[in-house]
Write a protein that holds these residues in place. Structure first.
Motif, mmCIF file in Angstrom:
data_model
loop_
_atom_site.group_PDB
_atom_site.id
_atom_site.type_symbol
_atom_site.label_atom_id
_atom_site.label_comp_id
_atom_site.label_asym_id
_atom_site.label_seq_id
_atom_site.Cartn_x
_atom_site.Cartn_y
_atom_site.Cartn_z
ATOM 1 N N GLN A 88 0.921 -1.277 0.107
ATOM 2 C CA GLN A 88 0.014 0.071 -0.039
ATOM 3 C C GLN A 88 0.813 1.221 -0.064
ATOM 4 O OE1 GLN A 88 -2.993 0.260 3.154
ATOM 5 N NE2 GLN A 88 -4.117 1.715 2.005
ATOM 6 N N LYS B 276 -3.103 5.620 -1.872
ATOM 7 C CA LYS B 276 -3.683 4.500 -2.793
ATOM 8 C C LYS B 276 -4.260 3.198 -1.845
ATOM 9 C CE LYS B 276 -0.493 5.660 -6.491
ATOM 10 N NZ LYS B 276 0.540 5.197 -7.528
ATOM 11 N N GLU B 277 -4.772 2.596 -2.680
ATOM 12 C CA GLU B 277 -5.441 1.342 -2.145
ATOM 13 C C GLU B 277 -4.431 0.274 -2.032
ATOM 14 O OE1 GLU B 277 -9.019 2.726 -1.359
ATOM 15 O OE2 GLU B 277 -8.795 0.704 -1.213
ATOM 16 N N GLU C 107 -2.809 -3.432 -2.873
ATOM 17 C CA GLU C 107 -2.837 -3.866 -4.089
ATOM 18 C C GLU C 107 -2.040 -5.054 -3.828
ATOM 19 O OE1 GLU C 107 -0.857 -1.809 -7.265
ATOM 20 O OE2 GLU C 107 0.806 -1.650 -6.227
#
Length: 126
Positions: free
Chosen positions: A38, A42-43, A45
């Motif tokens: 992460q 941001k998300e 991933e």
């Protein structure tokens, strides 16, 4: 199951790091394991995952050819070897474990993780 990551740090672009994830509390020898990351803002991933036998491995397109996931079941440890690091690899990296899926379909490695580590910071300077 407790998962503890280590091996993060600051590295220059083009360099390498090896992350480790040690499991305790219960053996994860039969558990598929994954690495996620992460970045700020941001998300989280997916990065990489593998079955408990190591026969099935999966990688995000962004890390294919540069990162390698491996495991040592005798040590209850999973590794992520990261080579040719780029500034966009900067993130907190988490390891995760999940029960064996009912079926190894095309997306089994993206979700279903029940156990997570606390994360280790990887910073790549350009």
């Amino acid at each position: 199951v407790q998962l503890v990551e280590s091996g993060g740090g600051l590295v220059q672009a083009g360099g390498s790091l090896r992350l480790s994830c040690a499991a305790s509390g219960r053996t994860v020898i039969n558990y598929p394991m994954g690495w996620f990351r992460q970045a700020p803002g941001k998300e989280r991933e997916f990065v990489a995952a593998m079955t408990w036998t190591g026969a099935g491995t999966h990688y995000a397109d962004s890390v294919k050819g540069r990162f390698t996931i491996s495991r040592d079941n005798a040590k209850n440890t999973v590794y992520l070897q990261m080579n040719s690091l780029k500034s966009e690899d900067t993130a907190v990296y988490f390891c995760a474990a999940r029960p064996v899926p009912r079926t190894y379909d095309s997306t089994w490695y993206l979700s279903g993780y029940d156990y997570w580590g606390q994360g280790t910071q990887v910073t790549v300077s350009s």
